[in-house]
Design a protein around this motif. Structure first.
Motif, short mmCIF file in Angstrom:
data_model
loop_
_atom_site.label_atom_id
_atom_site.label_comp_id
_atom_site.label_asym_id
_atom_site.label_seq_id
_atom_site.Cartn_x
_atom_site.Cartn_y
_atom_site.Cartn_z
N GLY A 71 50.48 -36.45 60.93
CA GLY A 71 48.96 -36.95 60.85
C GLY A 71 48.06 -35.77 61.26
N CYS A 72 48.18 -34.61 60.84
CA CYS A 72 47.65 -33.45 61.06
C CYS A 72 46.27 -33.51 60.20
CB CYS A 72 48.10 -32.21 61.13
SG CYS A 72 48.81 -31.72 59.56
N GLU A 73 46.32 -34.16 58.83
CA GLU A 73 45.28 -33.89 57.87
C GLU A 73 45.06 -32.70 57.38
OE1 GLU A 73 41.91 -36.14 59.18
OE2 GLU A 73 43.03 -37.66 60.42
N LEU A 74 46.01 -31.85 57.35
CA LEU A 74 45.85 -30.60 56.84
C LEU A 74 46.01 -30.67 55.34
CD1 LEU A 74 47.43 -28.26 59.30
CD2 LEU A 74 44.94 -28.10 58.69
N CYS A 75 46.79 -31.44 54.82
CA CYS A 75 47.03 -31.66 53.45
C CYS A 75 45.71 -32.28 52.70
CB CYS A 75 48.12 -32.60 53.07
SG CYS A 75 47.96 -33.98 53.86
N ALA A 76 45.04 -33.12 53.48
CA ALA A 76 43.67 -33.65 52.80
C ALA A 76 42.33 -32.58 53.11
CB ALA A 76 43.23 -34.85 53.86
N ALA A 77 42.38 -31.67 54.04
CA ALA A 77 41.57 -30.73 54.10
C ALA A 77 41.95 -29.65 53.04
CB ALA A 77 41.55 -29.85 55.39
N ILE A 84 43.37 -37.22 48.86
CA ILE A 84 44.27 -37.43 50.06
C ILE A 84 43.51 -38.26 51.11
CG2 ILE A 84 46.03 -36.62 51.47
CD1 ILE A 84 47.04 -34.57 49.43
N LEU A 85 43.85 -39.31 51.50
CA LEU A 85 43.32 -39.91 52.71
C LEU A 85 44.63 -40.00 53.74
CD1 LEU A 85 41.01 -41.53 54.34
CD2 LEU A 85 41.98 -43.50 53.22
N VAL A 86 43.93 -39.38 54.93
CA VAL A 86 45.03 -39.51 56.18
C VAL A 86 44.15 -40.07 57.16
CG1 VAL A 86 46.73 -38.48 57.43
CG2 VAL A 86 46.52 -37.40 55.31
N ILE A 87 44.80 -41.12 57.95
CA ILE A 87 44.41 -41.88 59.12
C ILE A 87 45.44 -41.69 60.15
CG2 ILE A 87 43.49 -43.53 60.28
CD1 ILE A 87 42.24 -44.44 57.67
N ALA A 88 45.20 -41.05 61.20
CA ALA A 88 46.45 -40.63 62.21
C ALA A 88 46.26 -42.07 63.35
CB ALA A 88 46.09 -39.19 62.69
N ALA A 89 47.50 -41.94 64.06
CA ALA A 89 47.57 -42.49 65.14
C ALA A 89 48.43 -42.35 66.15
CB ALA A 89 47.91 -44.31 64.58
N GLU A 90 48.35 -42.57 67.49
CA GLU A 90 49.24 -42.22 68.48
C GLU A 90 50.61 -42.70 68.48
OE1 GLU A 90 48.35 -39.52 70.55
OE2 GLU A 90 46.40 -39.54 69.44
N ASN A 91 51.74 -41.93 68.56
CA ASN A 91 52.96 -42.49 68.96
C ASN A 91 53.16 -43.14 70.24
OD1 ASN A 91 54.77 -42.24 66.52
ND2 ASN A 91 54.61 -40.11 66.69
N THR A 92 53.95 -44.11 70.47
CA THR A 92 54.26 -44.67 71.71
C THR A 92 55.68 -44.64 71.80
OG1 THR A 92 54.10 -46.83 70.70
CG2 THR A 92 52.20 -46.18 71.62
N ASP A 93 56.16 -44.53 73.02
CA ASP A 93 57.68 -44.77 73.18
C ASP A 93 58.26 -46.07 72.55
OD1 ASP A 93 57.71 -42.46 74.78
OD2 ASP A 93 57.34 -43.46 76.42
N PHE A 116 47.58 -31.76 40.85
CA PHE A 116 49.10 -31.21 41.05
C PHE A 116 49.00 -29.90 41.16
CE2 PHE A 116 49.10 -35.22 38.71
CZ PHE A 116 50.26 -36.04 39.34
N CYS A 117 47.97 -29.33 42.10
CA CYS A 117 48.14 -28.07 42.56
C CYS A 117 49.14 -27.73 43.43
CB CYS A 117 46.72 -27.71 42.89
SG CYS A 117 46.16 -28.55 44.46
N GLY A 118 49.55 -28.39 44.14
CA GLY A 118 50.43 -28.11 45.45
C GLY A 118 50.02 -27.70 46.63
N TYR A 119 48.62 -27.35 46.80
CA TYR A 119 47.86 -26.82 47.92
C TYR A 119 48.53 -27.91 49.23
CZ TYR A 119 45.10 -23.80 45.16
OH TYR A 119 44.73 -22.85 44.54
N CYS A 120 48.48 -29.10 48.89
CA CYS A 120 48.82 -29.99 50.02
C CYS A 120 50.22 -29.44 50.64
CB CYS A 120 48.73 -31.50 49.72
SG CYS A 120 49.85 -31.98 48.23
N GLU A 121 51.18 -29.46 49.76
CA GLU A 121 52.64 -28.98 49.93
C GLU A 121 52.51 -27.58 50.90
OE1 GLU A 121 56.64 -28.99 47.80
OE2 GLU A 121 54.95 -28.59 46.67
N GLU A 122 51.70 -26.73 50.41
CA GLU A 122 51.63 -25.49 50.97
C GLU A 122 50.95 -25.44 52.53
OE1 GLU A 122 49.81 -22.43 48.59
OE2 GLU A 122 51.20 -23.14 46.86
N ALA A 123 50.17 -26.56 52.39
CA ALA A 123 49.40 -26.80 53.89
C ALA A 123 49.95 -27.25 54.92
CB ALA A 123 47.88 -27.40 53.65
N CYS A 124 51.10 -27.99 54.60
CA CYS A 124 51.83 -29.14 55.61
C CYS A 124 52.64 -28.05 56.48
CB CYS A 124 52.58 -30.03 54.90
SG CYS A 124 53.40 -31.25 56.02
#
Length: 183
Positions: A71-77, A84-93, A116-124
């Motif tokens: 959920g770092c949202e680097l692909c969306a950036a 790309i839309l990413v909404i992050a949430a916190e993990n719990t135990d 289909f440029c592949g920038y999301c793949e490279e940024a992750c």
């Protein structure tokens, strides 16, 4: 008289060059006519794609079944068209979705906007999103081209799926009552 000879020579040269161009075109046409026809019967036969082909997006998992996306949202950036839309949430135990502190609660890609440029793949940073070889993505409505997290996620590995099914099966099936015949 001399003027008439000068006028005739350029027209004869134009006619000769026109005939030469026509013969060159006919030569090309005739050479293509006798070559074998190469037609791919598409739905039955598929042409091979290069190994670097970028097609449909996939969200990958680790071998233990956890999602790779943190959920770092680097692909969306990195996406130049903002599809790309990413909404992050916190993990719990109790609800561990990914190995990091966060996970992608919502992950959507608008495939109609994607180039289909592949920038999301490279940024992750964890190689969670990859572009696979699938290119048959037609559908009947625009709404179906917004790929949600459920559609993008790879299926669970078979051993993890079997473990989950084994732990869930007692809770999912109601207890069976056996009817006894009266004595």
């Amino acid at each position: 008289m001399a003027d008439e000879e000068k006028k005739d020579k350029p027209s004869q040269q134009n006619v000769a060059s026109d005939i030469g161009a026509l013969l060159t075109g006919l030569k090309t046409t005739l050479s293509e006519t006798f070559k074998p026809v190469v037609t791919t019967m598409y739905p039955e036969e598929k042409t091979p794609r290069s190994e670097r082909y970028r097609g449909r997006h996939y969200l990958r998992r680790y071998d233990n079944g956890l999602e790779r996306c943190i959920g770092c949202e680097l692909c969306a950036a990195a996406c130049p068209v903002g599809c790309i839309l990413v909404i992050a949430a916190e993990n719990t135990d109790e609800n561990r979705v990914s190995p990091g502190e966060r996970y992608a609660k919502t992950y959507e890609i608008n495939m109609l906007r994607c180039i289909f440029c592949g920038y999301c793949e490279e940024a992750c940073p964890v190689q969670a999103i990859v572009l696979g070889p699938e290119y048959e993505m037609s559908d009947t409505s625009r709404e179906k081209f917004i790929y949600t997290k459920e559609k993008l996620l790879e299926p669970l590995p078979p051993d993890v799926q079997a473990r989950l099914d084994a732990t869930k099966s007692p809770h999912l099936s109601p207890p069976q009552q056996v009817e006894r015949e009266p004595k």
